[in-house]
Design a protein around this motif. Structure first.
Motif, PDB file in Angstrom:
ATOM      1  N   THR A 172       0.864  -1.172   0.000  1.00  0.00           N
ATOM      2  CA  THR A 172       0.000   0.000   0.000  1.00  0.00           C
ATOM      3  C   THR A 172       0.902   1.225   0.000  1.00  0.00           C
ATOM      4  O   THR A 172       1.712   1.397   0.904  1.00  0.00           O
ATOM      5  N   ARG A 173       0.750   2.064  -1.029  1.00  0.00           N
ATOM      6  CA  ARG A 173       1.621   3.239  -1.182  1.00  0.00           C
ATOM      7  C   ARG A 173       0.796   4.515  -1.020  1.00  0.00           C
ATOM      8  O   ARG A 173      -0.293   4.650  -1.586  1.00  0.00           O
ATOM      9  N   VAL A 174       1.336   5.447  -0.246  1.00  0.00           N
ATOM     10  CA  VAL A 174       0.697   6.739  -0.016  1.00  0.00           C
ATOM     11  C   VAL A 174       1.613   7.817  -0.581  1.00  0.00           C
ATOM     12  O   VAL A 174       2.803   7.872  -0.246  1.00  0.00           O
ATOM     13  N   THR A 175       1.056   8.667  -1.452  1.00  0.00           N
ATOM     14  CA  THR A 175       1.813   9.760  -2.051  1.00  0.00           C
ATOM     15  C   THR A 175       0.991  11.038  -1.962  1.00  0.00           C
ATOM     16  O   THR A 175      -0.143  11.039  -1.470  1.00  0.00           O
ATOM     17  N   ALA A 176       1.558  12.106  -2.456  1.00  0.00           N
ATOM     18  CA  ALA A 176       0.834  13.370  -2.473  1.00  0.00           C
ATOM     19  C   ALA A 176      -0.367  13.328  -3.403  1.00  0.00           C
ATOM     20  O   ALA A 176      -1.290  14.137  -3.283  1.00  0.00           O
ATOM     21  N   ALA A 177      -0.377  12.369  -4.350  1.00  0.00           N
ATOM     22  CA  ALA A 177      -1.496  12.247  -5.288  1.00  0.00           C
ATOM     23  C   ALA A 177      -2.647  11.438  -4.722  1.00  0.00           C
ATOM     24  O   ALA A 177      -3.794  11.602  -5.132  1.00  0.00           O
ATOM     25  N   GLY A 178      -2.348  10.515  -3.802  1.00  0.00           N
ATOM     26  CA  GLY A 178      -3.415   9.682  -3.261  1.00  0.00           C
ATOM     27  C   GLY A 178      -2.874   8.396  -2.671  1.00  0.00           C
ATOM     28  O   GLY A 178      -1.703   8.311  -2.277  1.00  0.00           O
ATOM     29  N   ILE A 179      -3.729   7.392  -2.639  1.00  0.00           N
ATOM     30  CA  ILE A 179      -3.395   6.100  -2.050  1.00  0.00           C
ATOM     31  C   ILE A 179      -3.557   5.011  -3.106  1.00  0.00           C
ATOM     32  O   ILE A 179      -4.565   4.973  -3.815  1.00  0.00           O
ATOM     33  N   THR A 180      -2.567   4.128  -3.191  1.00  0.00           N
ATOM     34  CA  THR A 180      -2.612   2.998  -4.116  1.00  0.00           C
ATOM     35  C   THR A 180      -2.489   1.711  -3.319  1.00  0.00           C
ATOM     36  O   THR A 180      -1.536   1.530  -2.561  1.00  0.00           O
ATOM     37  N   ALA A 181      -3.481   0.843  -3.474  1.00  0.00           N
ATOM     38  CA  ALA A 181      -3.458  -0.475  -2.838  1.00  0.00           C
ATOM     39  C   ALA A 181      -3.126  -1.502  -3.912  1.00  0.00           C
ATOM     40  O   ALA A 181      -3.967  -1.812  -4.756  1.00  0.00           O
ATOM     41  N   GLN A 182      -1.895  -1.995  -3.896  1.00  0.00           N
ATOM     42  CA  GLN A 182      -1.428  -2.986  -4.862  1.00  0.00           C
ATOM     43  C   GLN A 182      -1.642  -4.378  -4.286  1.00  0.00           C
ATOM     44  O   GLN A 182      -1.049  -4.742  -3.271  1.00  0.00           O
ATOM     45  N   GLY A 183      -2.513  -5.145  -4.896  1.00  0.00           N
ATOM     46  CA  GLY A 183      -2.744  -6.507  -4.467  1.00  0.00           C
ATOM     47  C   GLY A 183      -1.784  -7.459  -5.152  1.00  0.00           C
ATOM     48  O   GLY A 183      -0.853  -7.044  -5.851  1.00  0.00           O
ATOM     49  N   PRO A 184      -1.969  -8.770  -4.971  1.00  0.00           N
ATOM     50  CA  PRO A 184      -1.099  -9.743  -5.644  1.00  0.00           C
ATOM     51  C   PRO A 184      -1.112  -9.599  -7.161  1.00  0.00           C
ATOM     52  O   PRO A 184      -0.105  -9.848  -7.815  1.00  0.00           O
ATOM     53  N   VAL A 185      -2.248  -9.170  -7.723  1.00  0.00           N
ATOM     54  CA  VAL A 185      -2.366  -9.039  -9.180  1.00  0.00           C
ATOM     55  C   VAL A 185      -2.794  -7.626  -9.567  1.00  0.00           C
ATOM     56  O   VAL A 185      -2.127  -6.961 -10.352  1.00  0.00           O
ATOM     57  N   ARG A 186      -3.902  -7.164  -9.004  1.00  0.00           N
ATOM     58  CA  ARG A 186      -4.471  -5.885  -9.419  1.00  0.00           C
ATOM     59  C   ARG A 186      -4.131  -4.782  -8.421  1.00  0.00           C
ATOM     60  O   ARG A 186      -3.796  -5.047  -7.267  1.00  0.00           O
ATOM     61  N   ALA A 187      -4.239  -3.537  -8.906  1.00  0.00           N
ATOM     62  CA  ALA A 187      -3.999  -2.361  -8.064  1.00  0.00           C
ATOM     63  C   ALA A 187      -5.179  -1.413  -8.181  1.00  0.00           C
ATOM     64  O   ALA A 187      -5.845  -1.354  -9.225  1.00  0.00           O
ATOM     65  N   ARG A 188      -5.418  -0.672  -7.106  1.00  0.00           N
ATOM     66  CA  ARG A 188      -6.481   0.335  -7.114  1.00  0.00           C
ATOM     67  C   ARG A 188      -5.939   1.604  -6.500  1.00  0.00           C
ATOM     68  O   ARG A 188      -5.253   1.559  -5.477  1.00  0.00           O
TER      69      ARG A 188
END
Length: 245
Positions: free
Chosen positions: A74-90
């Motif tokens: 799970t990555r947090v940046t100034a643009a938002g939050i990205t939840a990277q799963g085993p295959v897909r990301a949101r």
């Protein structure tokens, strides 16, 4: 993690138990041995497909564990939050994030799962699990989420204040999830009753209908119970057990 700002990344810190990995490995080896034995016999027998399918399932399980350990984050940046799963990301932009809350895991999880989970809520009241912000990966997920929300506040066009319309949607979603959970419990209970009924029918020599008893009746009963509870709790939704920063 960048201590001075919002930039941070969370990964799986708690490794898979060695006993579980060893068990998967032994099952995989056994599946390959059985597959080779079936191949040597020329594929005779009605269950020839069993070992190859079992071996495929074991391979997929091991691949998923590896992806969760080394790729998911799970990555947090100034643009938002990205939840990277085993295959897909949101990814959610900060303007799409209504709130981030630490909530207690459902009862019955025990020590086999985290006790505190972190969810992201959007402005439609939908919630999404942030896999790597829990008490297995963080010493204090509540403090971490509070710090994260404080650091992200300047990046949002809105404040973190509660909105009654969104809060109502969140509570409505909690009521719906609770209703379908109890519907699943009801389906399991009806399945057990149908098993007893099936044994009784066989004992007295009457014809039984396994598909109707074990599939149709439990599913219909569980769905009916869930719909009734959903309608009932929809008018008086339960409060959500959350620890909010």
């Amino acid at each position: 993690m960048d201590e001075g700002g919002v930039e941070r990344e969370y990964r799986k810190r708690r490794k898979q138990p060695r006993t579980q990995l060893l068990l998967l490995g032994l099952l995989l080896v056994n599946a390959f041995v059985q597959t080779n034995r079936v191949s040597a016999d020329g594929g005779s027998g009605r269950d020839w497909w069993g070992p190859p399918v079992f071996a495929l399932v074991m391979v997929l399980a091991i691949v998923r564990i590896a992806l969760e350990q080394f790729r998911a984050h799970t990555r947090v940046t100034a643009a938002g939050i990205t939840a990277q799963g085993p295959v897909r990301a949101r990814t959610w932009a900060w303007s799409e994030v209504y709130d981030i809350r630490v909530e207690q895991a459902p009862r019955g999880s025990g020590r086999a799962a985290p006790r505190w989970l972190t969810y992201l809520y959007d402005f439609q009241g939908r919630r999404f699990l942030l896999w790597h912000l829990n008490d297995w990966q963080l010493d204090d997920p509540y403090a971490e989420v509070a710090e994260l929300c404080l650091a992200a506040a300047p990046l949002r066009s809105l404040t973190w204040e509660r909105r009654p319309d969104v809060e109502e949607l969140i509570l409505r979603g909690a009521a719906r999830r609770k209703a379908w959970t109890w519907g699943a419990y009801g389906a399991i209970a009806v399945f057990c009753l149908m098993f007893v009924l099936d044994v009784a029918l066989i004992a007295v020599g009457r014809p039984d209908h396994p598909f109707v008893l074990f599939v149709c009746v439990p599913l219909a009963s569980g769905a009916a119970l869930a719909l009734v509870l959903d309608r009932y709790w929809g008018t008086r939704p339960p409060s959500s057990p959350a620890r909010q920063p």
